[in-house]
Design a protein around this motif. Structure first.
Motif, PDB file in Angstrom:
ATOM      1  N   VAL A   1      12.945  -4.669   0.575  1.00 54.79           N
ATOM      2  CA  VAL A   1      12.414  -5.398   1.662  1.00 54.79           C
ATOM      3  C   VAL A   1      11.952  -6.959   1.140  1.00 54.79           C
ATOM      4  CG1 VAL A   1      11.589  -3.243   2.770  1.00 54.79           C
ATOM      5  CG2 VAL A   1      10.066  -4.629   1.344  1.00 54.79           C
ATOM      6  N   VAL A   2      12.039  -7.493   2.218  1.00 56.18           N
ATOM      7  CA  VAL A   2      11.824  -9.292   2.025  1.00 56.18           C
ATOM      8  C   VAL A   2      10.617  -9.446   2.714  1.00 56.18           C
ATOM      9  CG1 VAL A   2      12.733 -11.450   2.172  1.00 56.18           C
ATOM     10  CG2 VAL A   2      14.032  -9.630   1.521  1.00 56.18           C
ATOM     11  N   GLY A   3       9.453 -10.005   2.154  1.00 56.76           N
ATOM     12  CA  GLY A   3       8.501 -10.339   2.776  1.00 56.76           C
ATOM     13  C   GLY A   3       8.270 -11.938   2.736  1.00 56.76           C
ATOM     14  N   PRO A   4       7.348 -12.457   3.208  1.00 54.28           N
ATOM     15  CA  PRO A   4       7.040 -13.945   3.457  1.00 54.28           C
ATOM     16  C   PRO A   4       7.281 -14.720   2.051  1.00 54.28           C
ATOM     17  CG  PRO A   4       5.629 -12.860   4.732  1.00 54.28           C
ATOM     18  CD  PRO A   4       5.953 -11.665   3.897  1.00 54.28           C
ATOM     19  N   ASP A   5       6.864 -14.113   0.927  1.00 50.94           N
ATOM     20  CA  ASP A   5       6.990 -14.640  -0.426  1.00 50.94           C
ATOM     21  C   ASP A   5       7.599 -13.933  -1.340  1.00 50.94           C
ATOM     22  OD1 ASP A   5       5.421 -17.226   0.298  1.00 50.94           O
ATOM     23  OD2 ASP A   5       3.958 -15.780   0.957  1.00 50.94           O
ATOM     24  N   ALA A   6       7.800 -12.666  -1.090  1.00 46.23           N
ATOM     25  CA  ALA A   6       8.438 -11.793  -2.258  1.00 46.23           C
ATOM     26  C   ALA A   6       9.507 -10.785  -1.740  1.00 46.23           C
ATOM     27  CB  ALA A   6       7.195 -10.903  -2.875  1.00 46.23           C
ATOM     28  N   GLU A   7      10.199 -10.545  -2.758  1.00 47.93           N
ATOM     29  CA  GLU A   7      11.162  -9.488  -2.417  1.00 47.93           C
ATOM     30  C   GLU A   7      10.840  -8.188  -3.282  1.00 47.93           C
ATOM     31  OE1 GLU A   7      14.919 -11.215  -3.877  1.00 47.93           O
ATOM     32  OE2 GLU A   7      14.626 -12.867  -2.344  1.00 47.93           O
ATOM     33  N   VAL A   8      10.894  -6.868  -2.478  1.00 48.90           N
ATOM     34  CA  VAL A   8      10.227  -5.832  -3.208  1.00 48.90           C
ATOM     35  C   VAL A   8      11.691  -4.928  -3.144  1.00 48.90           C
ATOM     36  CG1 VAL A   8       8.822  -3.758  -3.021  1.00 48.90           C
ATOM     37  CG2 VAL A   8       8.293  -5.919  -2.139  1.00 48.90           C
ATOM     38  N   GLU A   9      12.072  -4.721  -4.625  1.00 54.76           N
ATOM     39  CA  GLU A   9      13.326  -3.987  -5.159  1.00 54.76           C
ATOM     40  C   GLU A   9      12.931  -2.450  -5.349  1.00 54.76           C
ATOM     41  OE1 GLU A   9      16.598  -6.185  -6.503  1.00 54.76           O
ATOM     42  OE2 GLU A   9      15.173  -7.824  -6.783  1.00 54.76           O
ATOM     43  N   SER A  10      11.584  -2.425  -5.652  1.00 56.09           N
ATOM     44  CA  SER A  10      11.053  -1.113  -6.133  1.00 56.09           C
ATOM     45  C   SER A  10       9.721  -0.919  -6.031  1.00 56.09           C
ATOM     46  CB  SER A  10      11.372  -0.973  -7.843  1.00 56.09           C
ATOM     47  OG  SER A  10      10.484  -1.745  -8.531  1.00 56.09           O
ATOM     48  N   GLY A  11       9.324   0.330  -5.588  1.00 53.11           N
ATOM     49  CA  GLY A  11       7.933   0.810  -5.320  1.00 53.11           C
ATOM     50  C   GLY A  11       7.939   0.488  -3.854  1.00 53.11           C
ATOM     51  N   PRO A  12       6.550   0.910  -3.408  1.00 57.33           N
ATOM     52  CA  PRO A  12       6.206   1.013  -2.000  1.00 57.33           C
ATOM     53  C   PRO A  12       6.378  -0.227  -1.288  1.00 57.33           C
ATOM     54  CG  PRO A  12       4.598   2.283  -3.155  1.00 57.33           C
ATOM     55  CD  PRO A  12       5.349   1.350  -4.217  1.00 57.33           C
ATOM     56  N   GLY A  13       6.686  -0.540  -0.244  1.00 55.53           N
ATOM     57  CA  GLY A  13       6.697  -1.977   0.510  1.00 55.53           C
ATOM     58  C   GLY A  13       7.081  -1.602   1.851  1.00 55.53           C
ATOM     59  N   VAL A  14       6.270  -2.486   2.995  1.00 55.39           N
ATOM     60  CA  VAL A  14       6.382  -2.318   4.218  1.00 55.39           C
ATOM     61  C   VAL A  14       6.371  -3.541   4.547  1.00 55.39           C
ATOM     62  CG1 VAL A  14       5.433  -1.651   6.472  1.00 55.39           C
ATOM     63  CG2 VAL A  14       5.372  -0.097   4.536  1.00 55.39           C
ATOM     64  N   VAL A  15       7.308  -4.326   5.450  1.00 53.54           N
ATOM     65  CA  VAL A  15       7.262  -5.754   6.090  1.00 53.54           C
ATOM     66  C   VAL A  15       7.198  -5.682   7.431  1.00 53.54           C
ATOM     67  CG1 VAL A  15       8.759  -7.799   6.205  1.00 53.54           C
ATOM     68  CG2 VAL A  15       8.476  -6.844   4.068  1.00 53.54           C
ATOM     69  N   VAL A  16       6.336  -6.321   8.141  1.00 53.44           N
ATOM     70  CA  VAL A  16       6.250  -6.424   9.599  1.00 53.44           C
ATOM     71  C   VAL A  16       6.440  -7.971   9.855  1.00 53.44           C
ATOM     72  CG1 VAL A  16       5.110  -6.357  11.803  1.00 53.44           C
ATOM     73  CG2 VAL A  16       4.921  -4.513   9.883  1.00 53.44           C
ATOM     74  N   TRP A  17       7.568  -8.175  10.541  1.00 54.15           N
ATOM     75  CA  TRP A  17       7.778  -9.664  11.119  1.00 54.15           C
ATOM     76  C   TRP A  17       7.903  -9.652  12.686  1.00 54.15           C
ATOM     77  CZ3 TRP A  17      11.527 -12.067  14.514  1.00 54.15           C
ATOM     78  CH2 TRP A  17      11.573 -13.601  14.255  1.00 54.15           C
TER      79      TRP A  17
ATOM     80  N   THR B   1       0.984  -1.030   0.078  1.00 52.31           N
ATOM     81  CA  THR B   1      -0.114   0.041  -0.139  1.00 52.31           C
ATOM     82  C   THR B   1       0.797   1.214  -0.024  1.00 52.31           C
ATOM     83  OG1 THR B   1      -1.740  -1.219   0.983  1.00 52.31           O
ATOM     84  CG2 THR B   1      -1.812   1.270   1.373  1.00 52.31           C
ATOM     85  N   ALA B   2       0.476   2.258  -0.749  1.00 49.36           N
ATOM     86  CA  ALA B   2       1.200   3.412  -0.886  1.00 49.36           C
ATOM     87  C   ALA B   2       1.555   4.421   0.268  1.00 49.36           C
ATOM     88  CB  ALA B   2       0.893   4.249  -2.044  1.00 49.36           C
ATOM     89  N   GLU B   3       0.586   4.387   1.184  1.00 48.11           N
ATOM     90  CA  GLU B   3       0.505   5.207   2.306  1.00 48.11           C
ATOM     91  C   GLU B   3       1.311   4.359   3.316  1.00 48.11           C
ATOM     92  OE1 GLU B   3       0.219   6.815   5.673  1.00 48.11           O
ATOM     93  OE2 GLU B   3      -1.672   5.615   5.487  1.00 48.11           O
ATOM     94  N   GLY B   4       2.208   4.863   3.989  1.00 51.34           N
ATOM     95  CA  GLY B   4       3.229   4.115   4.777  1.00 51.34           C
ATOM     96  C   GLY B   4       2.268   3.529   6.065  1.00 51.34           C
ATOM     97  N   ALA B   5       1.715   4.456   6.961  1.00 54.85           N
ATOM     98  CA  ALA B   5       1.074   4.001   8.126  1.00 54.85           C
ATOM     99  C   ALA B   5       0.085   3.167   7.720  1.00 54.85           C
ATOM    100  CB  ALA B   5       0.472   5.328   8.931  1.00 54.85           C
ATOM    101  N   LEU B   6      -0.894   3.106   6.663  1.00 53.44           N
ATOM    102  CA  LEU B   6      -1.900   2.239   6.509  1.00 53.44           C
ATOM    103  C   LEU B   6      -1.166   0.919   5.993  1.00 53.44           C
ATOM    104  CD1 LEU B   6      -4.654   1.572   5.893  1.00 53.44           C
ATOM    105  CD2 LEU B   6      -4.556   2.605   3.701  1.00 53.44           C
ATOM    106  N   ALA B   7      -0.046   0.884   5.449  1.00 51.28           N
ATOM    107  CA  ALA B   7       0.700  -0.246   5.007  1.00 51.28           C
ATOM    108  C   ALA B   7       0.971  -0.858   6.222  1.00 51.28           C
ATOM    109  CB  ALA B   7       1.868  -0.063   3.953  1.00 51.28           C
ATOM    110  N   ALA B   8       1.445  -0.178   7.213  1.00 56.77           N
ATOM    111  CA  ALA B   8       2.190  -0.806   8.378  1.00 56.77           C
ATOM    112  C   ALA B   8       0.880  -1.307   9.258  1.00 56.77           C
ATOM    113  CB  ALA B   8       2.754  -0.007   9.248  1.00 56.77           C
ATOM    114  N   ALA B   9      -0.112  -0.787   9.273  1.00 60.67           N
ATOM    115  CA  ALA B   9      -1.214  -1.281  10.070  1.00 60.67           C
ATOM    116  C   ALA B   9      -1.600  -2.474   9.416  1.00 60.67           C
ATOM    117  CB  ALA B   9      -2.494  -0.475   9.911  1.00 60.67           C
ATOM    118  N   GLU B  10      -1.812  -2.595   7.878  1.00 66.72           N
ATOM    119  CA  GLU B  10      -2.336  -3.902   7.354  1.00 66.72           C
ATOM    120  C   GLU B  10      -1.496  -4.935   7.753  1.00 66.72           C
ATOM    121  OE1 GLU B  10      -4.318  -1.744   3.406  1.00 66.72           O
ATOM    122  OE2 GLU B  10      -2.403  -2.741   3.177  1.00 66.72           O
ATOM    123  N   ALA B  11       0.060  -4.895   7.455  1.00 67.28           N
ATOM    124  CA  ALA B  11       0.698  -5.734   7.896  1.00 67.28           C
ATOM    125  C   ALA B  11       0.877  -6.454   9.338  1.00 67.28           C
ATOM    126  CB  ALA B  11       2.167  -5.415   7.157  1.00 67.28           C
TER     127      ALA B  11
END
Length: 385
Positions: A71-87, A10-20
């Motif tokens: 950032v590295v998520g459970p199934d994907a590596e995001v090398e461009s564009g928005p991305g927030v990973v919470v572990w 999600t493009a908006e950081g706080a919303l992306a963090a909340a989702e994750a």
């Protein structure tokens, strides 16, 4: 131990963090002792709000995080564009000590490190450090010089020029390092340097700091030329395109050396006039070295071999070099898919400009490496989205 992780684009950081974080909360189903957050540079200015969103939903005992180039998520590596990973992980019986460390100038003009913890030799220290303002390599060297020390895992994490941001329990810092000491937590480090030996082992017979002058009594550049003359066209092309490395043997008592016996360092310069090969370390006279080659196939095979027999696991934190990813392998998500397939647990992590992890009995700062902290699977539940 329960482990969960989630990636939001999600493009908006706080919303992306909340989702994750919401997804991680569902996966854990209870207490979160440690939360680790990585965000792409697009979210650098939102890191404080991202931290609030994670703390509100998970109420972690310790929260650490950083802005990273990927950032590295459970199934994907995001090398461009928005991305927030919470572990996140629940670690019953574990003791966690968060810390913030930074470099200071001494009155004598040298450099000292403030805020560094005093861990036990059996502890694991998770470190997220700024490549420009924190001397992570020197810290690892000093710990190693004292004898058996704690395991350092993590890396040099930055979003690029002017985009270094670190999160520690709600506070944002733009330099130094943050981290957490893990005590009483069942973990294992895994380091894949992605190289294979080529040619024959050679003994350093003359050296000037990081310049190898002679190998086996012969100028180092002559030994290198002998290697280039011996290999086939494919390997010669790899070596000449920047795949050449040097491996320093870490355990001299062995009769034969394989991939995991070397601390791999880059070749910084070749000087035919003086016969020297300059490397990214301080080799010593009498030390055994062997030239190494790195390519996508070798990096894949070495990572697979490093993971063999390690799983199953609750999960892992993966620190992979910015020189890997799609640029090296030609396909997306290479490292995370291989790690998750081998371990069967939930993965989260970041792309780094240098990776910390042990080779032999000491921790080092590496390059072009995949370094992992694997959490053992004992009474485990893991989920990732």
């Amino acid at each position: 131990m329960d482990v969960a992780a989630s990636l939001s684009r999600t493009a908006e950081g706080a919303l992306a963090a909340a989702e994750a974080a919401d997804a991680v909360a569902v996966g854990l189903g209870g207490t979160c002792d440690l939360a680790v957050v990585f965000v792409r540079p697009e979210h650098a200015e939102e890191l404080e709000a991202i931290g609030v969103a994670v703390e509100t939903r998970l109420e972690p005992g310790v929260l650490v995080g950083a802005v990273s180039q990927g950032v590295v998520g459970p199934d994907a590596e995001v090398e461009s564009g928005p991305g927030v990973v919470v572990w996140g992980a629940s670690m019953p019986g574990g003791r966690l000590q968060p810390f913030r460390s930074w470099a200071i100038r001494t009155p004598e003009g040298g450099m000292a490190v403030a805020g560094w913890p005093d861990p036990h030799p059996d502890d694991t220290v998770l470190v997220l450090a700024d490549p420009l303002s924190f001397p992570a390599a020197e810290v690892a060297i000093r710990i190693g010089e004292r004898g058996r020390g704690p395991t350092l895992i993590g890396g040099l994490v930055t979003g690029g020029a002017g985009l270094s941001r670190f999160l520690l329990d709600g506070q944002v810092h733009d330099d130094g390092a943050v981290g957490v000491v893990l005590r009483g937590v069942a973990t294992r480090p895994v380091v894949s340097q992605g190289c294979r030996p080529i040619g024959e082992p050679l003994t350093v017979t003359a050296v000037d700091r990081n310049r190898i002058l002679e190998l086996g009594g012969v100028p180092a550049t002559r030994r290198l030329q002998e290697l280039l003359d011996e290999v086939d066209d494919t390997e010669r092309a790899l070596l000449e395109r920047g795949g050449l490395q040097v491996g320093l043997v870490v355990d001299e008592v062995r009769d034969r050396y394989t991939t995991g016996d070397f601390l791999v360092r880059g070749v910084l310069a070749v000087d035919p006039e003086h016969g020297s090969v300059t490397v990214g370390d301080l080799p010593r006279v009498g030390q055994t070295v062997q030239f190494q080659v790195r390519d996508a196939s070798t990096a894949h095979d070495d990572l697979a071999a490093s993971l063999a027999g390690v799983g199953p696991a609750a999960g892992a934190l993966l620190f992979t070099c910015t020189g890997r990813g799609q640029g090296l392998f030609g396909v997306p998500d290479h490292d995370v898919q291989l790690v998750r397939g081998a371990l069967g647990g939930t993965v989260g992590g970041a792309f780094c400009a240098g990776e910390l992890g042990p080779v032999g009995d000491r921790s080092h700062l590496h390059g072009y490496t995949a370094s992992m902290l694997v959490f053992d699977a004992h009474d485990v539940r893991q989920r990732g989205t």
